[in-house]
Scaffold this active site. Structure first.
Site, PDB file in Angstrom:
ATOM      1  N   GLU A  83      15.325  11.439 -42.428  1.00  0.00           N
ATOM      2  CA  GLU A  83      16.513  12.305 -42.401  1.00  0.00           C
ATOM      3  C   GLU A  83      17.022  12.429 -43.831  1.00  0.00           C
ATOM      4  O   GLU A  83      17.330  11.424 -44.476  1.00  0.00           O
ATOM      5  CB  GLU A  83      17.593  11.692 -41.506  1.00  0.00           C
ATOM      6  CG  GLU A  83      18.752  12.652 -41.296  1.00  0.00           C
ATOM      7  CD  GLU A  83      20.086  11.985 -41.035  1.00  0.00           C
ATOM      8  OE1 GLU A  83      20.979  12.642 -40.493  1.00  0.00           O
ATOM      9  OE2 GLU A  83      20.257  10.795 -41.391  1.00  0.00           O
TER      10      GLU A  83
ATOM     11  N   ASP B 186      17.038   7.025 -41.038  1.00  0.00           N
ATOM     12  CA  ASP B 186      18.406   7.517 -41.204  1.00  0.00           C
ATOM     13  C   ASP B 186      18.776   7.681 -42.684  1.00  0.00           C
ATOM     14  O   ASP B 186      18.575   6.744 -43.470  1.00  0.00           O
ATOM     15  CB  ASP B 186      19.339   6.481 -40.554  1.00  0.00           C
ATOM     16  CG  ASP B 186      20.750   6.980 -40.363  1.00  0.00           C
ATOM     17  OD1 ASP B 186      20.955   7.871 -39.529  1.00  0.00           O
ATOM     18  OD2 ASP B 186      21.650   6.472 -41.070  1.00  0.00           O
TER      19      ASP B 186
ATOM     20  N   HIS C 233      21.908  14.665 -32.261  1.00  0.00           N
ATOM     21  CA  HIS C 233      23.149  13.988 -31.874  1.00  0.00           C
ATOM     22  C   HIS C 233      24.283  14.197 -32.884  1.00  0.00           C
ATOM     23  O   HIS C 233      25.409  13.764 -32.632  1.00  0.00           O
ATOM     24  CB  HIS C 233      22.878  12.496 -31.702  1.00  0.00           C
ATOM     25  CG  HIS C 233      22.489  11.846 -32.993  1.00  0.00           C
ATOM     26  ND1 HIS C 233      21.309  12.122 -33.640  1.00  0.00           N
ATOM     27  CD2 HIS C 233      23.135  10.957 -33.780  1.00  0.00           C
ATOM     28  CE1 HIS C 233      21.239  11.436 -34.760  1.00  0.00           C
ATOM     29  NE2 HIS C 233      22.346  10.710 -34.879  1.00  0.00           N
ATOM     30  N   ASP C 234      23.996  14.806 -34.031  1.00  0.00           N
ATOM     31  CA  ASP C 234      25.026  15.059 -35.049  1.00  0.00           C
ATOM     32  C   ASP C 234      25.432  16.523 -35.112  1.00  0.00           C
ATOM     33  O   ASP C 234      26.318  16.880 -35.902  1.00  0.00           O
ATOM     34  CB  ASP C 234      24.494  14.683 -36.443  1.00  0.00           C
ATOM     35  CG  ASP C 234      24.256  13.192 -36.594  1.00  0.00           C
ATOM     36  OD1 ASP C 234      24.966  12.400 -35.950  1.00  0.00           O
ATOM     37  OD2 ASP C 234      23.337  12.827 -37.356  1.00  0.00           O
TER      38      ASP C 234
ATOM     39  N   ASP D  12      14.505   4.461 -34.460  1.00  0.00           N
ATOM     40  CA  ASP D  12      15.383   4.832 -35.555  1.00  0.00           C
ATOM     41  C   ASP D  12      15.457   3.664 -36.537  1.00  0.00           C
ATOM     42  O   ASP D  12      15.584   2.506 -36.128  1.00  0.00           O
ATOM     43  CB  ASP D  12      16.791   5.136 -35.004  1.00  0.00           C
ATOM     44  CG  ASP D  12      17.423   6.328 -35.674  1.00  0.00           C
ATOM     45  OD1 ASP D  12      17.537   6.304 -36.909  1.00  0.00           O
ATOM     46  OD2 ASP D  12      17.822   7.273 -34.979  1.00  0.00           O
TER      47      ASP D  12
HETATM   48  C1  NOJ Z   1      22.947   9.970 -39.785  1.00  0.00           C
HETATM   49  C2  NOJ Z   1      23.006   9.722 -38.312  1.00  0.00           C
HETATM   50  O1  NOJ Z   1      22.228  10.670 -37.655  1.00  0.00           O
HETATM   51  C3  NOJ Z   1      24.463   9.762 -37.932  1.00  0.00           C
HETATM   52  O2  NOJ Z   1      24.655   9.779 -36.537  1.00  0.00           O
HETATM   53  C4  NOJ Z   1      25.144   8.594 -38.567  1.00  0.00           C
HETATM   54  O3  NOJ Z   1      26.535   8.682 -38.350  1.00  0.00           O
HETATM   55  C5  NOJ Z   1      24.907   8.559 -40.075  1.00  0.00           C
HETATM   56  N1  NOJ Z   1      23.567   8.866 -40.449  1.00  0.00           N
HETATM   57  C6  NOJ Z   1      25.200   7.191 -40.595  1.00  0.00           C
HETATM   58  O4  NOJ Z   1      24.230   6.290 -40.116  1.00  0.00           O
END
Ligand code: NOJ
Length: 558
Positions: free
Chosen positions: A256, A199, A329-330, A98
């Site tokens: 992302e 990210d 994970h989000d 990551d």
């Molecule tokens: C996206 C990540 O997947 C998430 O878990 C994180 O809180 C935010 N970006 C900030 O880094």
């Protein structure tokens, strides 16, 4: 379209904190991951994406990095990480890391220096502004509630943080910062990693002047997304990054990118532009949100999902490449969100996997998905750990929203749904730890766990294994063109893939109803073979059949 290994791969995401704990401190770690590599090999995945394992005060579970070239104490040491990489490679798998460079932690040495004085050499690594009329420099909201600005007394200025106040945004306008980031990326690439997941990488270029966002009734702070998502210099930055780093290695990259549409995604992923290989788009995971954002729940319409996923399939058909995911994970657990996590949990988990893995793009599996792990419902807000959830709860409670209403949104959308520990077996704490887990395990671990799925030949686990093997056997799954079938059918999501004179017909029943599928007349073929289905017995032929609840079938036509 070029053929590449990352198009032919299946990626498995590990969120280390919740994966496997080897030293009884209740927190997953690198040695824990190493101990499970044979399990991942058995599943058949090609690439592991490791969520951040770098040094971090853990305000946002590692997405707040205080040293990009050190390993977080809780997770182990650099030599553990080196062992992990070697063990992954020994098994013929790859490892991607990551990359979190829209922001760092406020405990990163750069920021510690930057906040000392206005003329500190690191000051311009971050985004500082004086206040406006005694208030924040603009009205942007942080993704984790409140203002996106934090006042810093020492120099009487504010710094920008699109996420928590412990995650100050890096200033990509500063060429020195960019160089440092590329140097750090090359350091990891030289260690032999196989790529990066980046990210919120489409947030790094902000519109000059950082203007106020149009105000919204009843809101003090509003999202300024049009001023930082896909900003003015984003393609320039990504091309420069690629040239300076990943272009010189045989690696994969996935950016992302919240708020990206398929026209923009084409620019990001066109092979001749040299930016990233693929993006994580968010449109399909926003279809069950109302106008007030993710916590504003509304039911998902199958017609919307069909239209949206198909538009991405067609949009990136000739140029670019898709990533295929339904959870991470989000996001909440996919079987709870898009399937039925009760009576038809197993059938619907397999159906959703079929839908996704047979599409064109690189599939991503999130830890626990392969055993059908579900959302969790903790009774008390104290049991939740995620900063986004906790800040939102506090803000909404202060605004007078009822506890039950807030909790209901958390049950459906909270990120901790995906972050409860992986359920390895039916022993205490699901075999995740012999200590006290940092977040409680989902109470359904006695029924849903890795041991159980490995002992049952008809399990979700072996179904995923089969899907992954099919991908290796049939090129059409990777490279075939996509076309939606039965566009207006209210229950069935069906499509056809085409490569040369072969066709793949994918039929998924999204509900417990039992609708009938009829193959459109214009699809001619001389032989058909059922290559996978989620029920042991099937009736009818590809031309016409009645689907059982959440049934999925894939036919190969020649
Ligand atoms: C996206 C990540 O997947 C998430 O878990 C994180 O809180 C935010 N970006 C900030 O880094």
């Amino acid at each position: 379209m070029n053929k590449t290994w990352w198009k032919e791969s299946v990626v498995y995401q590990i969120y280390p904190r919740s994966f496997a704990d080897s030293n009884a401190d209740g927190i997953g770690d690198l040695k824990g991951i190493i101990s499970k590599l044979d399990y991942l090999k058995l599943l058949g995945i090609d690439v592991i994406w490791l969520s951040p394992v770098y040094k971090s005060p853990n305000d946002d579970n590692g997405y707040d990095i205080s040293d990009y070239q050190e390993i977080m104490d809780e997770f182990g040491t650099m030599s553990d990480w080196e062992e992990l990489l070697a063990e992954v490679h020994n098994r013929g798998m790859k490892l991607i890391m990551d990359l979190v460079v829209n922001h760092s932690s406020d405990e990163h040495q750069w920021f510690v220096e930057a906040r000392k004085s206005k003329d500190n050499p690191y000051r311009d690594y971050y985004i500082w502004r004086p206040g406006k009329d005694g208030k924040e420099p603009n009205n942007w909201a942080s993704a984790f509630s409140g203002s996106a600005w934090e006042y810093d007394e020492t120099t009487d200025e504010y710094f920008l943080h699109l996420f928590s106040k412990k995650q100050p945004d890096l200033n990509w306008e500063n060429p020195k910062l960019r160089e440092e980031v590329y140097k750090m990326m090359n350091w990891w690439l030289d260690k032999g990693i196989d790529g990066f997941r980046m990210d919120v990488i489409n947030f790094i270029s902000k519109v000059e002047g950082l203007p106020d966002a149009p105000s919204e009734p009843g809101k003090k702070y509003v999202s300024g997304h049009e001023y930082f998502m896909n900003g003015p210099r984003i393609h320039e930055f990504l091309q420069e990054m690629h040239k300076s780093t990943t272009a010189n290695y045989d690696v994969m990259t996935v950016g992302e990118m919240p708020g990206v549409n398929h026209e923009q995604a084409k620019l990001y992923t066109a092979e001749d532009r040299g930016e990233v290989n693929m993006v994580f788009q968010f449109e399909h995971v926003d279809l069950d949100s109302g106008p007030h954002g993710k916590w504003d729940l509304r039911p998902l319409k199958l017609s919307d999902l069909k239209e949206n996923l198909s538009s991405w399939q067609k949009g990136l058909e000739q140029i670019g490449w898709n990533s295929l995911y339904m959870n991470n994970h989000d996001q909440p657990r996919m079987v709870s969100r898009f399937g039925d996590d009760g009576k038809y949990r197993v059938e619907s988990a397999k159906m959703l996997a079929t839908l996704l893995h047979m599409m064109k793009g690189t599939p991503y599996i999130y830890q626990g998905e392969e055993m059908g792990m579900t959302n969790v419902r903790f009774e008390s807000i104290e049991q939740y750990k995620d900063i986004e959830t906790l800040n939102m709860y506090k803000e909404k409670s202060e605004q007078g929203l009822a506890h039950e209403t807030i909790m209901n949104s958390i049950y459906v959308k909270g990120r901790d749904n995906a972050r409860t520990p992986v359920q390895w077996d039916d022993s205490e704490n699901a075999g995740f730890t012999t200590g006290t887990p940092w977040i409680e395990v989902n109470p359904n671990y006695k029924e849903i766990n890795a041991k159980a799925v490995q002992e049952d030949k008809n399990s979700i686990f072996y179904y995923y294994q089969q899907l992954i093997q099919l991908r290796k056997q049939h090129e059409i799954i990777v490279y075939g063109e996509y076309d939606l079938l039965l566009e207006h059918d209210p229950d069935i999501f069906a499509y056809v893939r085409t490569l040369g004179d072969k066709k793949l017909v994918v039929v998924c029943n999204f509900y417990a109803q039992e609708p009938t599928f009829e193959l459109p007349n214009n699809l001619s073929f001389s032989a058909s073979e059922l290559i996978i289905s989620n029920y042991p017995e099937v009736e009818g032929t590809v031309k016409k059949f009645t689907l059982k609840p959440y049934e999925a079938r894939v036919y190969l036509l020649e």
